[in-house]
Motif scaffolding. Structure first.
Motif, PDB file in Angstrom:
ATOM      1  N   TYR A   1       0.926  -1.271   0.088  1.00 43.62           N
ATOM      2  CA  TYR A   1      -0.041  -0.112   0.058  1.00 43.62           C
ATOM      3  C   TYR A   1       0.911   1.179  -0.248  1.00 43.62           C
ATOM      4  CZ  TYR A   1      -4.011   2.606   1.861  1.00 43.62           C
ATOM      5  OH  TYR A   1      -5.330   3.417   2.016  1.00 43.62           O
TER       6      TYR A   1
ATOM      7  N   CYS B   1      -2.179   5.549  -3.705  1.00 37.90           N
ATOM      8  CA  CYS B   1      -2.979   6.500  -2.714  1.00 37.90           C
ATOM      9  C   CYS B   1      -2.767   7.928  -3.209  1.00 37.90           C
ATOM     10  CB  CYS B   1      -2.583   6.407  -1.331  1.00 37.90           C
ATOM     11  SG  CYS B   1      -3.483   7.492   0.111  1.00 37.90           S
TER      12      CYS B   1
ATOM     13  N   SER C   1      -6.899   4.089  -3.168  1.00 35.93           N
ATOM     14  CA  SER C   1      -6.905   4.891  -1.817  1.00 35.93           C
ATOM     15  C   SER C   1      -6.985   6.326  -2.345  1.00 35.93           C
ATOM     16  CB  SER C   1      -5.737   4.290  -0.952  1.00 35.93           C
ATOM     17  OG  SER C   1      -5.749   5.258   0.196  1.00 35.93           O
TER      18      SER C   1
END
Length: 839
Positions: free
Chosen positions: A250, A303, A347
């Protein structure tokens, strides 16, 4: 004791490996590499008596805590006492050499955990699995999935009171980990989650992969100047490949903030001032990180940050107030986020600022109404570091309990590192929030854990064998070098470049002549010592050492005794001078805003002394923001903007200086002529009293009395070693409806002596409407390679979609009327013609 030494130390939670690199030039120096932690250690003092070495150091990421080393060396071994932050001192024994890698130690350990038959689940299967698991979870379990902690009990910024990650994981009180950038550490923590937490739910591993992981690419502001979406996409795909091999799943990036104030340190992380170009780059970055499928273990979740308008911080001061209109929000700051969401970003991270007086971390309009409902974002929304707690600091909540309520109501899914969400249990009991709000957040989090495959194969991203293969791979370094070449912008050249003759004596003067501080902020590469310096780049291109006169002259912000005198002496012996000046990495990035964006005074003094020598002088800049360069524009022969170019910086700069690569970069932020112009950007409004060629000397117009409104170097500007001519614009028609297309064409000619590439840019101006519109807006560009004397026709299509903006009726649309189209080599150097939109 000179050389490389190592030791391994087993704690209850992890294996620590430390390498000491001891060198001697004038004095003994010590460099330290600490694994599995990403935090660089800065050694302040080294004392040597016989075979005894004492050293003290700090890390900027461990405030108030020191590293202490008391070591005795004998033959091929050493022993002694070491004190690490937040730990008791311990005794170690070690040996000479680099020692075994933690990756090698992990490979055999992982074998029983490997799975080979895991297949991706479809959306329906994921939904069903999520609901089954959700129904088993307690409120505490759910809050755990919505909480994050660091990979160690070290903190960033303000102190964070938290228990150890091992304890939090074991109790199911965290669902993601920040900054575990070693596969050994990822494995250790994931193993605790899978084997010892209440439901065995695997962890997400988060990190800020901004411009490379181990192979470092140019900083984003630099690579945006390439205007090359394929190369930017490749850079992020490589970064993803390297990071995912370590277990990162992530990313806290890309940063897609539009930014128009070079005082703001974080301009270095973005794509500059233009929403059209910024949107294309946002899309390319998301595609690079996420690839074709998030189930591919060589991709990571992208993200988008920071939602929204963080780049509009007043006075260019980080974390400061933002006060903008809805139209500015929609037309300037929102488009890159829209593009990233359309590209599938998994994200979004909130911005630190307020919007309409409400901190974004708890702003229901921005996060729920705009992001989720209007833009249709159904991914994970994560707070920036400490942003929920900061709702209290802003004055929008009484305490962290109320801040947690506001963040949850704004649909914030994950709290980064702080623990305000621990209050959610009490808030549910008291009826201030309901459990279904937690369920919505946890559904989104678990959905992505299934999408990336860790629910069925928790250790699939822990691939130490791939770490060894991918990190700093020669092909990755070559990609970094090529993008670095494309990122360099030639700002001025009166014929001093390219350097024509290696028989000339070249004085390389300045703190960046032989500096490895070429990577820029937001990187933690273990290979920083292998960064190619300018000196190394020139030598590798065949410049003989006997013809390179190297003098630092000064440090970045400090004088050196006799430094300017030695530099002047070198310049007097040389045929041509390279002034290697700029900013250190610490002068850009988060919390690195500057009031004065000129070069530090000591470097200015050095430059003035060198220019007085009278030799041809080339300024080579290493920096993370536009700088005020008016003095240099007047006094040096050439200016090369190289930014922070990454691992292969020196090679790329030498390629350009020696003419082995003809510079192609174009600025994505305007360079002010004076700090008083800031913010200065090309797509401004005319005002009611616009300055024109006819009135520019008169008083009662929108102008300064002591200088021009114009930037020194405008958006889209960049020179080449050849010259180009662009013909007048030809339009296929001068009137169009909202269903028609106008084709605008020009002929571009290379009128110089060498091959080159021009970036032909198209801008449009809406001449009048229900609200005023900018004087120009970028709506297309085309990169064209031309041999000497070659010409090509370049065509742009104009549709009604290019004329749409957010209007006073609170909707997007195009209005009928007259428009101008401009085509040229920058936002300033353009040809123009007109057309009409009829509805």
């Amino acid at each position: 004791m000179i050389g490389t030494w190592h030791f391994l130390h087993q704690t209850p939670d992890t294996t620590i490996k430390m390498q000491f690199i001891i060198d001697k030039k004038e004095d003994i120096t010590l460099s330290v590499i600490l694994e599995p932690f990403p935090f660089p250690v800065e050694i302040h003092t080294v004392t040597v008596e016989g075979n005894l070495l004492q050293a003290r150091g700090i890390s900027q990421f461990v405030p108030g805590e020191s590293f202490e080393f008391d070591l005795a060396f004998e033959d091929q071994e050493f022993q002694g006492r070491i004190k690490l932050p937040y730990q008791e001192a311990f005794f170690v024994k070690g040996m000479k050499g680099t020692g075994p890698s933690l990756e090698d130690l992990l490979i055999s350990t992982l074998s029983p955990y490997r799975k080979s038959d895991v297949k991706p689940r479809n959306d329906q299967e994921i939904r069903e699995a999520v609901e089954i698991l959700l129904n088993k979870m307690s409120i505490t379990d759910k809050i755990g999935q919505m909480s994050q902690c660091m990979s160690t009990n070290l903190s960033l910024g303000s102190d964070i009171e938290s228990e150890t990650p091992e304890k939090l994981i074991m109790e199911g009180r965290v669902g993601s980990i920040l900054s575990a950038v070693n596969s050994n550490r990822v494995f250790e923590l994931q193993k605790i989650a899978v084997e010892r937490s209440p439901h065995g739910i695997p962890l997400l591993f988060n990190f800020d992969v901004i411009h490379g992981f181990q192979t470092i690419f140019p900083v984003p502001l630099a690579w945006s100047c390439s205007w090359d979406m394929a190369a930017i996409r490749e850079a992020n795909a490589i970064a993803s490949k390297e990071a995912s091999a370590t277990g990162i799943t992530y990313n806290h990036g890309p940063m897609v903030d539009i930014t128009r104030d070079p005082r703001w340190g974080r301009v270095v992380e973005g794509a500059g001032e233009d929403p059209y170009l910024g949107s294309l780059i946002a899309k390319a970055q998301v595609e690079g990180f996420q690839g074709e499928s998030l189930f591919d273990p060589e991709t990571i979740i992208a993200c988008l940050k920071h939602f929204v308008a963080y780049g509009a911080a007043e006075a260019g001061r980080d974390y400061n107030t933002v006060d903008i209109s809805e139209g500015t929000l929609r037309n300037v700051f929102l488009p890159p986020f829209q593009a990233g969401i359309e590209a599938g970003a998994g994200s979004v991270m909130n911005s630190f600022n307020t919007y309409q007086g409400v901190p974004v971390a708890g702003n229901r309009y921005i996060l729920n109404e705009l992001l989720r409902k209007e833009l249709g974002f159904d991914g994970i929304l994560i707070s920036d570091y400490g942003a929920i707690d900061e709702i209290v600091a802003h004055g929008n909540a009484k305490d962290s309990k109320e801040a947690a309520q506001k963040a949850l109501e704004a649909t914030m899914d994950i709290e980064m590192v702080t623990r305000s969400y621990d209050h959610l249990h009490e808030l549910i009991e008291r009826g201030f929030v309901v459990e279904e709000q937690l369920n919505e957040a946890v559904r989104r989090i678990l959905t992505f854990k299934y999408k990336i495959g860790i629910m069925d194969d928790p250790f699939r991203y822990v691939r130490p064998e791939k770490e060894k293969e991918y990190h700093f791979h020669p092909m990755h370094l070559e990609a970094s070098r090529k993008l670095a070449q494309k990122s360099i912008v030639l700002l001025k050249n009166n014929g001093a470049l390219p350097l024509a003759d290696k028989k000339q004596k070249l004085a390389v003067i300045g703190p960046f002549g032989d500096s490895k501080d070429m990577l820029g902020p937001w990187q933690w590469s273990r290979y920083s010592k292998e960064t190619v310096t300018l000196r190394e780049g020139l030598e590798a291109k065949g410049f003989p050492k006997t013809h390179l006169l190297m003098e630092a002259g000064c440090k970045v912000e400090e004088a050196v005794d006799g430094g300017i005198e030695r530099a002047v002496a070198a310049a007097e012996q040389a045929d041509i001078v390279i002034l290697a000046l700029g900013e250190s990495s610490e002068m850009s990035g988060e919390a690195a805003s500057r009031m004065d964006i000129t070069l530090p005074q000591v470097q200015q003094e050095l430059a003035e002394a060198i220019v007085r020598v009278g030799k041809p002088t080339v300024l080579v800049l290493t920096n993370g923001r536009p700088l005020v360069l008016d003095w240099f524009e007047r006094h040096v022969d050439a200016i090369v903007e190289t930014w922070f170019l990454g691992s292969q910086a020196g090679h790329a700069i030498a390629d350009v200086l020696l003419g082995h690569y003809n510079p192609t970069g174009k600025l994505t932020m305007s360079f002010p002529a004076h700090i008083g112009q800031v913010p200065v950007y090309y797509s401004h409004y005319k005002t009611g009293r616009p300055v024109t060629e006819n009135n520019k000397g008169e008083k009662f117009f929108s102008r300064y009395i002591d200088g021009s409104n114009d930037p020194l170097y405008p958006f889209g500007y960049g020179l080449s070693y050849t010259s180009f001519e662009i013909s007048d614009i030809r339009l296929s028609q001068t009137q169009m409806t909202d269903s028609e297309t106008i084709v605008a064409s020009v002929t571009v000619s290379n009128t110089g002596q060498v091959p080159g590439e021009e970036t032909v840019q198209m801008y449009i101006q809406d001449l009048y409407g229900s609200v005023v519109r900018p004087v120009k807006e970028l709506k297309g560009f085309n990169k064209v390679q031309l041999a000497a004397s070659e010409a090509k026709e370049i065509c742009f299509s104009i549709t009604a979609a290019d004329l749409v903006y957010w209007n006073p009726e609170l909707k997007y649309g195009a209005e009928p009327g007259d428009f101008k189209v401009y085509i040229g080599s920058s936002s300033r150097d353009v040809k123009e013609t007109s057309f009409e939109l009829v509805l």
